[in-house]
Design a protein around this motif. Structure first.
Motif, PDB file in Angstrom:
ATOM      1  N   LYS A 110       6.115  -7.091   5.421  1.00  0.00           N
ATOM      2  CA  LYS A 110       5.653  -8.291   6.128  1.00  0.00           C
ATOM      3  C   LYS A 110       5.760  -8.101   7.644  1.00  0.00           C
ATOM      4  O   LYS A 110       4.888  -8.525   8.403  1.00  0.00           O
ATOM      5  CB  LYS A 110       6.477  -9.501   5.696  1.00  0.00           C
ATOM      6  N   ALA A 111       6.832  -7.456   8.079  1.00  0.00           N
ATOM      7  CA  ALA A 111       7.032  -7.224   9.513  1.00  0.00           C
ATOM      8  C   ALA A 111       6.083  -6.165  10.051  1.00  0.00           C
ATOM      9  O   ALA A 111       5.611  -6.255  11.188  1.00  0.00           O
ATOM     10  CB  ALA A 111       8.477  -6.808   9.780  1.00  0.00           C
ATOM     11  N   TYR A 112       5.803  -5.126   9.230  1.00  0.00           N
ATOM     12  CA  TYR A 112       4.889  -4.058   9.648  1.00  0.00           C
ATOM     13  C   TYR A 112       3.866  -3.842   8.531  1.00  0.00           C
ATOM     14  O   TYR A 112       4.054  -2.993   7.653  1.00  0.00           O
ATOM     15  CB  TYR A 112       5.649  -2.745   9.930  1.00  0.00           C
ATOM     16  N   PRO A 113       2.764  -4.598   8.541  1.00  0.00           N
ATOM     17  CA  PRO A 113       1.803  -4.555   7.426  1.00  0.00           C
ATOM     18  C   PRO A 113       0.862  -3.358   7.442  1.00  0.00           C
ATOM     19  O   PRO A 113       0.163  -3.126   6.459  1.00  0.00           O
ATOM     20  CB  PRO A 113       1.023  -5.865   7.607  1.00  0.00           C
ATOM     21  N   LYS A 114       0.824  -2.592   8.537  1.00  0.00           N
ATOM     22  CA  LYS A 114      -0.126  -1.471   8.627  1.00  0.00           C
ATOM     23  C   LYS A 114       0.519  -0.159   8.161  1.00  0.00           C
ATOM     24  O   LYS A 114       1.707  -0.106   7.837  1.00  0.00           O
ATOM     25  CB  LYS A 114      -0.632  -1.338  10.060  1.00  0.00           C
ATOM     26  N   LEU A 115      -0.310   0.886   8.151  1.00  0.00           N
ATOM     27  CA  LEU A 115       0.189   2.199   7.739  1.00  0.00           C
ATOM     28  C   LEU A 115       1.080   2.807   8.813  1.00  0.00           C
ATOM     29  O   LEU A 115       0.914   2.540  10.017  1.00  0.00           O
ATOM     30  CB  LEU A 115      -0.984   3.149   7.457  1.00  0.00           C
ATOM     31  N   LEU A 116       2.018   3.637   8.382  1.00  0.00           N
ATOM     32  CA  LEU A 116       2.860   4.417   9.271  1.00  0.00           C
ATOM     33  C   LEU A 116       2.668   5.892   8.966  1.00  0.00           C
ATOM     34  O   LEU A 116       2.209   6.254   7.879  1.00  0.00           O
ATOM     35  CB  LEU A 116       4.332   4.048   9.076  1.00  0.00           C
ATOM     36  N   ARG A 117       3.037   6.708   9.903  1.00  0.00           N
ATOM     37  CA  ARG A 117       2.994   8.152   9.691  1.00  0.00           C
ATOM     38  C   ARG A 117       4.424   8.674   9.561  1.00  0.00           C
ATOM     39  O   ARG A 117       5.285   8.352  10.395  1.00  0.00           O
ATOM     40  CB  ARG A 117       2.287   8.838  10.859  1.00  0.00           C
ATOM     41  N   ARG A 118       4.673   9.450   8.520  1.00  0.00           N
ATOM     42  CA  ARG A 118       6.003   9.990   8.238  1.00  0.00           C
ATOM     43  C   ARG A 118       5.948  11.515   8.310  1.00  0.00           C
ATOM     44  O   ARG A 118       5.199  12.141   7.568  1.00  0.00           O
ATOM     45  CB  ARG A 118       6.480   9.535   6.864  1.00  0.00           C
ATOM     46  N   VAL A 119       6.715  12.087   9.228  1.00  0.00           N
ATOM     47  CA  VAL A 119       6.771  13.539   9.394  1.00  0.00           C
ATOM     48  C   VAL A 119       8.194  13.997   9.079  1.00  0.00           C
ATOM     49  O   VAL A 119       9.164  13.475   9.645  1.00  0.00           O
ATOM     50  CB  VAL A 119       6.383  13.956  10.833  1.00  0.00           C
ATOM     51  N   ARG A 120       8.291  14.964   8.171  1.00  0.00           N
ATOM     52  CA  ARG A 120       9.601  15.480   7.764  1.00  0.00           C
ATOM     53  C   ARG A 120       9.753  16.915   8.236  1.00  0.00           C
ATOM     54  O   ARG A 120       8.842  17.736   8.079  1.00  0.00           O
ATOM     55  CB  ARG A 120       9.727  15.400   6.243  1.00  0.00           C
TER      56      ARG A 120
END
Length: 387
Positions: A252-262
């Protein structure tokens, strides 16, 4: 016979004194001040920063040892330990805070063309804080823990030149993440932060402003992988994913996509997970951006070692903030002098020279342009680029 300006006066001439007078008038800093004005206070405290004085008595003794030179340094008031103490207690610290902000603007313009060493056109900021521990019985206003006191210096560092773009001095109770509410994100700029600043609602505010962030993920992070990009695993990269948060309140706070780099750090063997809202730069650049955050740690280490902000001349909140902001302003004046005169030395070497030559009449650029010093300094330059 006096001939030419003292080194200290040449450095202070770089300050915008018209701005200082306006701020003194704005906050009525010289109201009822007869023998010791705000400018005298600033010059004495700046002198203390440059020459590593340890107490008000130390400042008084050192300056009064050269009475014939005080007028030419710009000090018109009567110097005494009590006058300095009263000024630090009563003169509004906001005068020096806003004066330092004006110097920040000047310094950032001068260093705008500095090489960032990253293939990015936008500005890169590193956000962090440092804690200065105090004695609770002497500084009861500086709440931190039940038996300890402290002040925090929150800094948004522009990595082009290591110039603080935003600074806030608070007590130890102000949580780092609240600083994200106190400045407006700059469009297309990158904000690099550690895990203490992970708050998805605030990160979404940065995203909505058209800015980018790079931070480390907290554990555990619950998400759903939407897509994945190939990575060069020989560099330590493990994966590059687009994800969607699955916890209700986080999504709800961040409804868009995120990018995760490991990444598995080749040097330490630790596995690091980065989050960003930028999908255009390479995964390696994401890692390099977070690595550049170390610049702000070096900045804090440097100012604690070279400025008088670990030992305070007064115990009140106003006195502590006055000393910190005057220290920052003095640092910025040296930064500005380094750029304006094209001085090849590091700030550390400059301060070492300035600390023993404030009463010399030699031109500032001539004093600091010794090619032999510059050559020696270059051999020890494996530290923060500006410093």
């Amino acid at each position: 016979m006096y001939a030419g300006k003292f080194v200290f006066s040449q450095l202070m001439d770089l300050a915008p004194w018209h701005t200082f007078r306006r701020l003194v008038s704005k906050y009525k800093g010289d109201f009822n001040a007869r023998t010791f004005r705000c400018r005298d206070q600033f010059l004495c405290m700046a002198f203390a920063q440059l020459t590593y004085r340890r107490s008000l008595r130390d400042i008084e003794g050192c300056l009064l040892a050269q009475p014939s030179k005080l007028y030419h340094m710009g000090i018109r008031g009567r110097i005494s330990r009590s006058n300095l103490a009263d000024a630090n207690e009563s003169r509004d610290w906001r005068i020096y805070a806003e004066f330092a902000q004006s110097l920040i603007s000047t310094a950032r313009r001068l260093y705008a063309d500095e090489d960032l060493e990253l293939d990015l056109a936008g500005t890169v900021y590193a956000l962090d804080s440092t804690t200065i521990r105090l004695c609770l019985s002497l500084f009861p206003w500086a709440d931190y823990r039940e038996t300890k006191a402290a002040v925090k210096i929150h800094t948004l560092l522009d990595l082009r030149g290591a110039i603080p773009a935003f600074m806030l001095v608070s007590d130890g109770l102000l949580h780092d993440v609240n600083i994200l509410d106190l400045f407006s994100p700059e469009r297309a700029a990158f904000y690099v932060m550690d895990r203490a600043y992970v708050d998805f609602e605030r990160l979404f505010t940065i995203n909505q402003a058209g800015a980018f962030f790079v931070t480390r993920a907290k554990k555990p992070l619950k998400f759903k992988s939407v897509s994945s990009q190939p990575v060069d695993k020989s560099t330590g990269l493990i994966c590059d994913q687009q994800i969607r948060l699955t916890v209700y309140y986080s999504r709800k706070a961040y409804p868009k996509l995120l990018r995760r780099v490991r990444l598995k750090d080749p040097e330490t063997g630790k596995t690091l997970i980065f989050l960003t809202n930028n999908f255009e730069i390479t995964a390696q650049t994401v890692c390099d951006l977070y690595r550049s955050r170390w610049q702000v740690e070096l900045f804090f280490k440097w100012i604690k070692q070279h400025l008088r902000i670990n030992q305070f001349f007064g115990r009140s909140e106003n006195a502590v903030k006055c000393q910190i902001w005057i220290a920052v302003a003095t640092y910025l004046l040296v930064v500005i002098a380094r750029k304006q005169f094209g001085i090849p030395l590091s700030l550390h070497s400059m301060l070492q020279i300035l600390s023993i030559t404030p009463f010399e009449n030699i031109p500032l650029n001539q004093l600091l342009m010794d090619p032999g010093l510059a050559e020696e300094d270059a051999c020890a330059a494996k530290q923060l680029k500006l410093l």
